[in-house]
Design a protein around this motif. Structure first.
Motif, short mmCIF file in Angstrom:
data_model
loop_
_atom_site.label_atom_id
_atom_site.label_comp_id
_atom_site.label_asym_id
_atom_site.label_seq_id
_atom_site.Cartn_x
_atom_site.Cartn_y
_atom_site.Cartn_z
N VAL A 152 -5.53 6.15 8.74
CA VAL A 152 -4.32 5.49 9.24
C VAL A 152 -3.88 6.18 10.54
CG1 VAL A 152 -3.54 4.78 6.95
CG2 VAL A 152 -2.81 6.99 7.87
N LEU A 153 -3.09 5.46 11.31
CA LEU A 153 -2.58 5.97 12.58
C LEU A 153 -1.15 6.44 12.38
CD1 LEU A 153 -3.70 6.24 15.50
CD2 LEU A 153 -2.46 4.13 16.04
N ILE A 154 -0.90 7.74 12.56
CA ILE A 154 0.43 8.30 12.39
C ILE A 154 0.83 9.04 13.66
CG2 ILE A 154 1.87 9.90 11.05
CD1 ILE A 154 0.04 9.42 8.67
N ASN A 155 1.89 8.57 14.31
CA ASN A 155 2.37 9.17 15.57
C ASN A 155 1.25 9.27 16.61
OD1 ASN A 155 4.98 9.53 14.48
ND2 ASN A 155 4.39 11.49 13.58
N GLY A 156 0.42 8.21 16.64
CA GLY A 156 -0.64 8.16 17.63
C GLY A 156 -1.88 8.94 17.27
N LYS A 157 -1.91 9.56 16.08
CA LYS A 157 -3.06 10.35 15.66
C LYS A 157 -3.66 9.77 14.38
CE LYS A 157 -1.32 14.72 17.59
NZ LYS A 157 -0.97 16.13 17.28
N GLU A 172 -5.33 9.92 10.84
CA GLU A 172 -5.32 10.82 9.69
C GLU A 172 -5.94 10.12 8.49
OE1 GLU A 172 -1.69 12.70 8.57
OE2 GLU A 172 -1.02 13.03 10.64
N ILE A 173 -6.53 10.91 7.60
CA ILE A 173 -7.04 10.38 6.35
C ILE A 173 -5.97 10.58 5.29
CG2 ILE A 173 -8.81 10.54 4.56
CD1 ILE A 173 -9.83 9.45 7.18
N ARG A 174 -5.50 9.48 4.73
CA ARG A 174 -4.47 9.53 3.70
C ARG A 174 -4.99 8.92 2.41
NH1 ARG A 174 -0.59 12.89 5.15
NH2 ARG A 174 0.90 11.79 3.81
N ARG A 175 -4.46 9.36 1.29
CA ARG A 175 -4.85 8.80 -0.01
C ARG A 175 -3.85 7.70 -0.35
NH1 ARG A 175 -6.50 13.84 -3.81
NH2 ARG A 175 -7.87 12.25 -4.69
N ARG A 176 -4.34 6.47 -0.39
CA ARG A 176 -3.45 5.32 -0.53
C ARG A 176 -3.84 4.49 -1.76
NH1 ARG A 176 -2.91 1.99 4.75
NH2 ARG A 176 -0.78 1.67 4.05
N CYS A 177 -2.83 3.79 -2.27
CA CYS A 177 -3.00 3.02 -3.50
C CYS A 177 -2.27 1.69 -3.35
CB CYS A 177 -2.46 3.81 -4.69
SG CYS A 177 -2.54 2.94 -6.27
N GLU A 178 -2.93 0.62 -3.74
CA GLU A 178 -2.34 -0.70 -3.64
C GLU A 178 -1.56 -1.03 -4.92
OE1 GLU A 178 -3.91 -5.02 -2.14
OE2 GLU A 178 -5.04 -4.05 -3.75
N PHE A 179 -0.35 -1.56 -4.72
CA PHE A 179 0.47 -2.02 -5.84
C PHE A 179 0.67 -3.53 -5.72
CE2 PHE A 179 1.20 2.37 -6.27
CZ PHE A 179 1.86 2.64 -7.46
N GLY A 180 0.50 -4.24 -6.83
CA GLY A 180 0.81 -5.66 -6.89
C GLY A 180 1.96 -5.86 -7.85
N ILE A 181 3.11 -6.29 -7.34
CA ILE A 181 4.33 -6.32 -8.15
C ILE A 181 4.88 -7.75 -8.22
CG2 ILE A 181 6.64 -5.35 -8.45
CD1 ILE A 181 5.73 -3.08 -6.51
N ASN A 182 5.13 -8.21 -9.43
CA ASN A 182 5.81 -9.49 -9.67
C ASN A 182 7.19 -9.20 -10.24
OD1 ASN A 182 3.14 -10.35 -9.24
ND2 ASN A 182 3.46 -12.17 -10.50
N LYS A 235 0.86 -1.18 0.00
CA LYS A 235 0.00 0.00 0.00
C LYS A 235 0.90 1.23 0.00
CE LYS A 235 -4.49 -1.11 0.44
NZ LYS A 235 -5.19 -0.94 1.72
N MET A 236 0.77 2.05 -1.02
CA MET A 236 1.60 3.24 -1.16
C MET A 236 0.80 4.48 -0.79
SD MET A 236 4.31 1.67 -2.34
CE MET A 236 5.45 2.69 -3.26
N ASP A 237 1.42 5.37 -0.04
CA ASP A 237 0.79 6.64 0.33
C ASP A 237 0.97 7.63 -0.82
OD1 ASP A 237 0.11 9.17 1.43
OD2 ASP A 237 0.49 8.40 3.44
N MET A 238 -0.14 8.02 -1.42
CA MET A 238 -0.10 8.90 -2.59
C MET A 238 -0.52 10.33 -2.26
SD MET A 238 0.75 6.41 -4.59
CE MET A 238 0.58 6.88 -6.31
N THR A 239 -0.67 10.64 -0.97
CA THR A 239 -1.22 11.93 -0.56
C THR A 239 -0.41 13.10 -1.12
OG1 THR A 239 -1.95 10.89 1.50
CG2 THR A 239 -2.03 13.30 1.38
#
Length: 286
Positions: free
Chosen positions: A228-233, A235-245, A36-40
């Protein structure tokens, strides 16, 4: 043909060669990386570019980032053929483009060559020109290279087609396929990419094949808002799943993981994509 596009690699350790002997086929040597990549930061960057009048898409930016990783992580640009290790002389990213967005429209294989001095802007223009060159002909497609040959070959009867394909596979193994079959052939590239996000789909794992010299295939899922939980807080992040072979015979797992970390670093620092693709990325150690 092979010497025109690749060079033989001799500076590898014994484990690489033993792995090739144990697993001579690429299709049984692929490893799977789900990330899962953070694309924010990248999405915010692209939104700003759009407001400034630059219509660079997310796919364009991902291809540019991958190209930069391949220049900085050259083992990724290797492949195994006929039990030998080779390195591509160029960084070529391939994908399939639909002529029109419907179930019955034809698909065209497209290869984008990323040169050393390419930047996000020039890569975006290359992709735009190639894709729209396919789609802007009122449904009439001019097929060249592998696209045209495959269309003809695929309609031949079995008794003719099967032995011809067998000969082509042997020529591929020996690196003597003619340029006409390798032109715009996605199996002759550094990496095959599939953007499933446009279909509102998650990433999948797609097998790599013994034919050609592409040692990897990456699928890109839909960008979604996730808590997602960042430093105990939270946050809403824009995330994208990558499937790599990836073919495990070209490098080890440590090398692959660090390459994925570099890709994420570029997504977090998209301004680096404005620099030449071959410029060294100095990652900040965490």
């Amino acid at each position: 043909m092979r010497s025109k596009y690749a060079r033989r690699v001799k500076d590898f350790n014994g484990m690489n060669q033993i792995m090739i002997d144990l697993k001579p086929q690429r299709c049984v040597s692929d490893v799977y990386i789900n990330q899962k990549m953070d694309m924010t930061a990248l999405m915010n960057y692209l939104d700003k570019k759009k407001k400034d009048g630059d219509h660079i898409t997310l796919f364009h930016a991902i291809v540019a980032a991958i190209g930069k990783v391949y220049y900085n992580r050259p083992y990724l640009n290797r492949f195994v053929q006929d039990r030998h290790i080779f390195e591509h002389k160029y960084v070529d990213i391939s994908f399939v483009a639909k002529v029109a967005f419907d179930d019955t429209s034809e698909e065209m294989m497209i290869i984008i060559r990323i040169d050393e001095d390419d930047t996000l802007e020039s890569i975006s223009k290359k992709i735009y020109d190639k894709v729209h060159g396919v789609r802007d002909k009122n449904g009439k497609v001019e097929k060249k290279g592998a696209n045209g040959i495959i269309d003809v070959l695929g309609h031949l009867p079995n008794i003719i087609r099967v032995p011809i394909v067998g000969v082509l596979k042997w020529m591929d193994k020996k690196g003597i396929l003619p340029d006409s079959i390798c032109e715009d052939n996605l199996y002759y590239s550094s990496l095959i990419v599939s953007n499933l996000g446009t279909l509102k789909s998650n990433a999948i794992f797609h097998n790599i094949t013994d034919f050609g010299n592409a040692s990897g295939l990456a699928t890109i899922g839909e960008v979604k808002d996730e808590e997602v939980l960042i430093n105990g807080k939270k946050e809403i992040r824009r995330r994208c799943e990558f499937g790599i072979n990836l073919d495990e015979r070209i490098a080890d797992g440590y090398y692959f993981v660090k390459s994925v970390h570099m890709l994420q670093y570029l997504f977090d620092h998209p301004e680096l994509l404005e620099e030449a693709a071959s410029k060294t990325v100095e990652m900040e150690e965490k």
